[in-house]
Write a protein that holds these residues in place. Structure first.
Motif, PDB file in Angstrom:
ATOM      1  N   THR A 112     -22.506  -0.254  44.394  1.00  0.00           N
ATOM      2  CA  THR A 112     -23.127   0.923  44.995  1.00  0.00           C
ATOM      3  C   THR A 112     -24.548   1.082  44.463  1.00  0.00           C
ATOM      4  O   THR A 112     -24.910   0.492  43.444  1.00  0.00           O
ATOM      5  CB  THR A 112     -22.291   2.181  44.669  1.00  0.00           C
ATOM      6  N   ILE A 113     -25.354   1.864  45.149  1.00  0.00           N
ATOM      7  CA  ILE A 113     -26.723   2.133  44.698  1.00  0.00           C
ATOM      8  C   ILE A 113     -26.722   3.453  43.931  1.00  0.00           C
ATOM      9  O   ILE A 113     -26.258   4.477  44.443  1.00  0.00           O
ATOM     10  CB  ILE A 113     -27.696   2.194  45.886  1.00  0.00           C
ATOM     11  N   THR A 114     -27.234   3.415  42.721  1.00  0.00           N
ATOM     12  CA  THR A 114     -27.308   4.621  41.896  1.00  0.00           C
ATOM     13  C   THR A 114     -28.750   5.028  41.592  1.00  0.00           C
ATOM     14  O   THR A 114     -28.984   6.069  40.983  1.00  0.00           O
ATOM     15  CB  THR A 114     -26.532   4.412  40.579  1.00  0.00           C
ATOM     16  N   ASN A 115     -29.698   4.211  41.990  1.00  0.00           N
ATOM     17  CA  ASN A 115     -31.118   4.528  41.837  1.00  0.00           C
ATOM     18  C   ASN A 115     -31.834   3.768  42.943  1.00  0.00           C
ATOM     19  O   ASN A 115     -32.086   2.575  42.815  1.00  0.00           O
ATOM     20  CB  ASN A 115     -31.613   4.111  40.449  1.00  0.00           C
ATOM     21  N   ASN A 134     -30.493   0.531  39.229  1.00  0.00           N
ATOM     22  CA  ASN A 134     -30.621   0.599  40.684  1.00  0.00           C
ATOM     23  C   ASN A 134     -29.272   0.389  41.363  1.00  0.00           C
ATOM     24  O   ASN A 134     -28.926   1.097  42.313  1.00  0.00           O
ATOM     25  CB  ASN A 134     -31.603  -0.466  41.184  1.00  0.00           C
ATOM     26  N   VAL A 135     -28.530  -0.591  40.866  1.00  0.00           N
ATOM     27  CA  VAL A 135     -27.214  -0.913  41.428  1.00  0.00           C
ATOM     28  C   VAL A 135     -26.177  -0.836  40.315  1.00  0.00           C
ATOM     29  O   VAL A 135     -26.396  -1.352  39.221  1.00  0.00           O
ATOM     30  CB  VAL A 135     -27.206  -2.316  42.063  1.00  0.00           C
ATOM     31  N   THR A 136     -25.055  -0.194  40.593  1.00  0.00           N
ATOM     32  CA  THR A 136     -23.947  -0.127  39.650  1.00  0.00           C
ATOM     33  C   THR A 136     -22.725  -0.751  40.301  1.00  0.00           C
ATOM     34  O   THR A 136     -22.419  -0.472  41.466  1.00  0.00           O
ATOM     35  CB  THR A 136     -23.647   1.328  39.250  1.00  0.00           C
ATOM     36  N   ILE A 137     -22.031  -1.600  39.534  1.00  0.00           N
ATOM     37  CA  ILE A 137     -20.839  -2.291  40.025  1.00  0.00           C
ATOM     38  C   ILE A 137     -19.681  -1.922  39.107  1.00  0.00           C
ATOM     39  O   ILE A 137     -19.754  -2.144  37.896  1.00  0.00           O
ATOM     40  CB  ILE A 137     -21.038  -3.816  40.046  1.00  0.00           C
ATOM     41  N   THR A 196     -35.567  -2.970  46.364  1.00  0.00           N
ATOM     42  CA  THR A 196     -34.881  -4.102  45.735  1.00  0.00           C
ATOM     43  C   THR A 196     -33.369  -3.874  45.697  1.00  0.00           C
ATOM     44  O   THR A 196     -32.584  -4.811  45.841  1.00  0.00           O
ATOM     45  CB  THR A 196     -35.411  -4.343  44.311  1.00  0.00           C
ATOM     46  N   ALA A 197     -32.954  -2.622  45.514  1.00  0.00           N
ATOM     47  CA  ALA A 197     -31.529  -2.312  45.524  1.00  0.00           C
ATOM     48  C   ALA A 197     -30.934  -2.567  46.904  1.00  0.00           C
ATOM     49  O   ALA A 197     -29.842  -3.138  47.037  1.00  0.00           O
ATOM     50  CB  ALA A 197     -31.294  -0.861  45.109  1.00  0.00           C
ATOM     51  N   TYR A 232     -24.405  11.369  42.376  1.00  0.00           N
ATOM     52  CA  TYR A 232     -24.969  10.252  41.620  1.00  0.00           C
ATOM     53  C   TYR A 232     -25.087   8.963  42.434  1.00  0.00           C
ATOM     54  O   TYR A 232     -25.717   8.009  41.975  1.00  0.00           O
ATOM     55  CB  TYR A 232     -24.118   9.955  40.381  1.00  0.00           C
ATOM     56  N   LEU A 233     -24.469   8.911  43.619  1.00  0.00           N
ATOM     57  CA  LEU A 233     -24.489   7.697  44.431  1.00  0.00           C
ATOM     58  C   LEU A 233     -25.376   7.883  45.660  1.00  0.00           C
ATOM     59  O   LEU A 233     -25.557   9.001  46.142  1.00  0.00           O
ATOM     60  CB  LEU A 233     -23.078   7.311  44.876  1.00  0.00           C
ATOM     61  N   VAL A 234     -25.901   6.782  46.165  1.00  0.00           N
ATOM     62  CA  VAL A 234     -26.792   6.792  47.329  1.00  0.00           C
ATOM     63  C   VAL A 234     -26.018   6.268  48.543  1.00  0.00           C
ATOM     64  O   VAL A 234     -25.456   5.169  48.490  1.00  0.00           O
ATOM     65  CB  VAL A 234     -28.027   5.918  47.085  1.00  0.00           C
TER      66      VAL A 234
END
Length: 454
Positions: A349-352, A108-111, A356-357, A126-128
């Motif tokens: 960033t949010i990736t999914n 959900n979240v990528t750092i 919750t993200a 790929y990013l939201v």
């Protein structure tokens, strides 16, 4: 904290850690100490109704290092929301993030600590987007906020500039290390401007002292410390817009402005009287050994330009604030460029996408998410509301205050350039420069290497 490892739960070849705040006591009891407990309580009230839902996070922090400190932060998020968090990482976390994104199985979240990689992911969809409200919050709630908005803004699939990532955990590079005792014994004051720094350098030479220890040695990465010098100097000679144009090659590497910045580095590094061991030692001295000259008797040098990590290589038993201290690599009093800071850090960033993200991104904008880690080690915050009283020691607090006073923050330029340049010809070019080649020759060679990959 009782940890449960879930092999391959979402990520190929990776392990996720299930964080359970209920299975452990929170590191710091709520309501005690200089933490922003009211902000945490308000956050919890604004994110009710998410109990039992799941959040997955992929990031750079691994077991045996910063992962445990990040998990201590996650515990407060779980406690406030009731969300079940799973955190994952791996040795090749950057590549794995790209593999998961391409497969449609991102967390959900990528750092990540690489803005260039995030920009590439954004261009592939790929990013939201985080939206204008979050962008405005970063602008107003972080020191040098506009710099961080720029750092988290990338072109989307259609080429439209879109805000995708927020800062979380910064590193500081614009530092000069010194021995307070050596300064006091010689009657030197900490310089307040860039012009003062150069004048102090000349005064030390006139006194028969050697101002600087500079070492570029780093095995296969030899040369990188000089890139930090040039980047800091660029920010003290020219507006941040020129720096941005340089790292994107809109401003060519052999432009007169860049050549002048390289020559300015040479003012410090290519003068036998100003460098311990003379210019010949600059390219061969290992960067880890270079600061040791500060501690010899008599001192081999009085100043050392290096990032906040360098005390790890100081002699055993060195007491920071007593045996060694630092000052901000000062800005120019002759140019209206504010207080620029060179650094690095991680971006979230949010990736999914999920509720919750969104809640977690909001949590990272809450001062408590910074303060819990600040009170341990290795975390510097640019968030204005985060209490500097929570820093674990005066060294971290002093570094954090430099970040808070910054008017401009720029990410390490070599890390933003293509690897063939930023981790290739720029490094080797700096070695060639201190070895005798001119700034123009080196700049021309680096630009030629950049042209070859375009």
């Amino acid at each position: 904290m009782k940890l449960k490892y879930l092999a391959g739960a979402l990520f190929a070849g990776a392990a996720l850690t299930a964080i359970s705040a209920n299975a452990q006591e929170l590191m710091y009891p709520k309501g005690e100490g200089p933490y922003s407990w009211d902000a945490l309580e308000e956050f919890a009230a604004n994110h009710s109704g998410l109990e039992g839902q799941k959040l997955t996070i992929w990031g750079p922090w691994r077991e045996g290092g910063d992962q445990e400190m990040f998990e201590s932060v996650l515990a407060y998020f779980e406690d406030a929301t009731g969300i079940d968090v799973e955190y994952g990482s791996s040795e090749n976390y950057e590549q794995q993030a790209q593999i998961d994104a391409a497969a449609g199985s991102s967390a959900n979240v990528t750092i990540l600590p690489q803005p260039g990689l995030l920009a590439d992911m954004a261009s592939k969809g790929y990013l939201v987007p985080l939206g204008e409200d979050m962008q405005a919050r970063v602008e107003s709630e972080h020191a040098a906020g506009s710099s961080f908005v720029s750092l988290g803004t990338y072109a989307d699939e259609d080429g439209n500039e879109t805000f995708y990532a927020i800062p979380y955990k910064s590193d500081l590079k614009s530092l000069v290390w010194y021995s307070p005792d050596n300064f006091a014994d010689a009657g030197y004051d900490v310089p307040e401007t860039y012009e003062d720094l150069k004048a102090l350098t000349e005064q030390m030479v006139a006194d028969g002292n050697t101002p600087w220890c500079i070492g570029l040695g780093s095995g296969g990465a030899t040369g990188w410390p000089a890139t930090d010098w040039v980047e800091d100097i660029m920010l003290r000679m020219y507006p941040a817009e020129d720096y941005d144009a340089w790292v994107s090659n809109e401003l060519k590497f052999n432009d007169p402005k860049v050549v002048a910045a390289i020559e300015e580095f040479g003012w410090f590094a290519k003068d036998d009287d100003k460098v311990a061991g003379g210019t010949a030692a600059v390219g061969t001295t290992d960067f880890r050994e270079s600061p040791l000259g500060l501690f010899s008797v008599p001192p081999q040098c009085f100043m050392h330009h290096q990032a906040s990590f360098i005390p790890s290589f100081f002699p055993e038993g060195t007491e920071l604030g007593v045996d060694a201290d630092f000052f901000y690599f000062p800005s120019s009093s002759e140019k209206d460029l504010g207080n620029p800071v060179l650094g690095a850090g991680t971006l979230a960033t949010i990736t999914n996408d999920s509720d919750t993200a969104r809640a977690f991104i909001d949590f990272l904008m809450n001062p408590i998410s910074n303060e819990i880690w600040m009170s341990q080690s290795g975390f510097l915050s640019t968030m204005k509301a985060a209490s500097t009283d929570t820093y674990a020691n005066d060294t971290l607090k002093g570094e954090g205050e430099i970040l808070l006073n910054a008017t401009t923050f720029r990410f390490d330029g070599s890390d933003l350039m293509p690897a063939a340049v930023g981790a290739g010809s720029f490094w080797t070019g700096m070695v060639d420069f201190v070895g005798g080649e001119s700034a123009q020759e080196v700049a021309d060679q680096i630009q030629t290497s950049w042209d070859a990959i375009q």
